[in-house]
Scaffold this active site. Structure first.
Site, short mmCIF file in Angstrom:
data_model
loop_
_atom_site.label_atom_id
_atom_site.label_comp_id
_atom_site.label_asym_id
_atom_site.label_seq_id
_atom_site.Cartn_x
_atom_site.Cartn_y
_atom_site.Cartn_z
N LYS A 117 0.95 -1.09 0.01
CA LYS A 117 -0.01 0.04 -0.11
C LYS A 117 0.99 1.28 -0.07
CE LYS A 117 -3.10 0.14 3.47
NZ LYS A 117 -3.81 0.30 4.53
N LYS A 129 3.48 -2.14 11.16
CA LYS A 129 1.98 -2.20 12.00
C LYS A 129 2.47 -2.64 13.19
CE LYS A 129 -2.23 -1.19 10.55
NZ LYS A 129 -2.81 -0.60 9.64
N ASP A 169 -5.27 3.34 13.97
CA ASP A 169 -5.98 2.39 12.95
C ASP A 169 -7.15 2.03 13.92
OD1 ASP A 169 -5.34 0.43 10.57
OD2 ASP A 169 -6.51 -0.77 12.15
N1 GLU Z 1 -3.85 2.51 9.69
C1 GLU Z 1 -3.87 3.26 8.55
C2 GLU Z 1 -3.72 2.05 7.28
O1 GLU Z 1 -4.10 0.92 7.31
C3 GLU Z 1 -3.21 4.40 8.48
C4 GLU Z 1 -1.57 4.16 8.50
C5 GLU Z 1 -0.87 5.27 8.75
O2 GLU Z 1 -1.30 6.46 8.45
O3 GLU Z 1 0.45 5.16 8.97
O4 GLU Z 1 -3.28 2.48 6.22
#
Ligand code: GLU
Length: 452
Positions: A117, A129, A169
């Site tokens: 992503k 994460k 998140d």
């Molecule tokens: N938790 C979000 C995601 O799944 C954003 C992560 C972020 O901003 O670093 O992409």
């Protein structure tokens, strides 16, 4: 799954063997690997340099105890995680999830998705994460603060502006980011704004970060619709969830002239033929932290559908677009069939991996526009990247400027996915486009950096 390529098959078997019981992680890997035979045919060097094996092995996994004291004076113990998955493109970047269902395998699936992503955004971001099995629901402010402080007391050893940059998140919003950043600042004696994103607007945050994932989801979907000569104007839409992503997806759909006729939470769904009243939804879900049934009870024509998911609303109303914005595996094969039978035109994943593999197969097999999460919901992390840029330059951007940058990035992701799908002989297949474009960018950087 029957694999078409021997390297892909043996690597997937190795992932299963090395990570027993981590079914969500297996699912996320399988979904990416399914597109990779096409790449390996063109680029045998990825296979020769064991890129598949390396990319599935996180660079570092941190698991730690998080002790804290609740309001009654009872000692509570949770488990904390940070999986630093891949730093070929930049510092590890990805959110923290606080939810009772969080296990190491959950964090690995999310971290794996995050790598591709983040690559798709075109920004210099690696993937990671973290999170905890802590449940913020029903906890007081003081309890949430003490938990966050304890969590950061361990995490601060592992993160930094150039190392690893967490964010929010599920279960982690501006309040939690504030407590986490405050503790980081206290422990390190540094006002290092770029160490975490999703900050409040007065203390280094980006004006668009709360809106970014939901808005980005709708921007991406609008581009998909354009390829069929359609738009959100006049479209009828279902959005699952009622948290941050769902809220701002609904807002943007409404701004573009669409009507959101249903949304949901874990207790059930609401069908609101006149279109969701966002102010009331915010009051019920965010201010009162109540149930979606309370929303239905206060709206004249709305109905609460007890214990069912929002896709069932397609049995009551015509639906053009479905946006799963709640959580993983919330839309299964039967739901997908139900939506396809009722003529849904486009489905786009605002959440991470909300459609099961069976559901994805149904959508791809039908003539439905299907946008995978790693492309569709990348606006959140992209805006985190913009927040890091502002922090690094000690600047504060306007709302308009940030939204324009977000829109531009989402357009870029859509074009990259579409062009890659075309190049690999699968025009219109956004799953192939996203997987191949994301993977290739990371793999090329890994090759360039040598065996590290
Ligand atoms: N938790 C979000 C995601 O799944 C954003 C992560 C972020 O901003 O670093 O992409």
């Amino acid at each position: 799954m029957t694999w078409r390529n021997e390297t892909v098959r043996t690597n997937f078997e190795e992932v299963l063997r090395r990570n027993p019981g981590e079914t969500e992680f297996h699912q996320a890997v399988e979904e990416v690997f399914d597109s990779l035979d096409l790449v390996l045919d063109k680029h045998p060097e990825y296979g020769d340099q064991s890129i598949l094996e390396r990319i599935c092995e996180p660079e570092r996994q941190i698991v730690f105890r998080v002790p804290w004291v609740d309001d009654e004076g009872k000692v509570r113990i949770n488990r904390g995680f940070r999986v630093q998955f891949n730093s070929a493109l930049g510092p590890y970047k990805g959110g923290l999830r606080f939810h009772p269902s969080v296990l190491l395998g959950t964090v690995k699936f999310l971290g794996f998705e995050q790598v591709f992503k983040n690559a798709l955004t075109g920004l210099p971001l690696g993937g990671g994460k973290g999170g905890s099995d802590f449940d913020p629901k029903g906890r007081t402010d003081g309890e949430v603060m003490r938990f966050c402080q304890s969590f950061m007391t361990e995490l601060h050893h592992h993160i930094g502006e150039y190392t690893d940059v967490p964010a929010g998140d599920i279960g982690v919003g501006t309040r939690e980011v504030g407590y986490l950043f405050g503790q980081y600042k206290r422990l390190t004696h540094r006002y290092e704004s770029g160490v975490i994103t999703g900050k409040g607007i007065t203390w280094g945050g980006s004006p668009m970060r709360p809106e970014a994932t939901g808005y980005g989801t709708v921007f991406f979907t609008e581009h998909m619709l354009t390829t069929r000569g359609r738009s959100f104007d006049g479209a009828r839409v279902l959005v699952s969830g009622s948290g941050n992503v769902a809220h701002f997806a609904i807002e943007k759909v409404q701004q573009l002239g669409g009507t959101v006729v249903g949304c949901s939470d874990s207790s059930g769904a609401v069908y609101d033929p006149a279109g969701i009243d966002l102010e009331l939804l915010h009051q019920v879900k965010q201010v009162e932290r109540g149930r979606i049934s309370d929303y239905a009870g206060r709206r004249a024509d709305a109905r609460f559908l007890d214990g069912v998911n929002v896709w069932q609303v397609a049995g009551e109303a015509e639906v053009d677009v479905a946006l799963p914005c709640a959580t993983q595996n919330e839309l299964d094969g039967a739901d997908a069939k139900f939506l396809v039978d009722r003529g849904v035109l486009a489905v786009a994943e605002g959440a991470n991996m909300p459609c099961t593999p069976e559901a994805v197969a149904v959508f791809r097999g039908a003539d439905v526009l299907f946008g995978p999460g790693k492309a569709v919901n990348a606006g959140g992390v992209a805006t985190s990247g913009l927040e890091m840029q502002q922090n690094a330059s000690r600047d504060a951007w306007t709302h308009e400027h940030t939204e324009a940058r977000l829109a531009e990035i989402m357009h870029g992701i859509h074009e990259r996915c579409a062009a890659t799908a075309e190049e690999y002989g699968r025009p219109g297949d956004y799953v192939v486009g996203a997987n191949v474009a994301g993977f290739s960018r990371v793999a090329d950087a890994m090759l360039a950096l040598g065996v590290v």
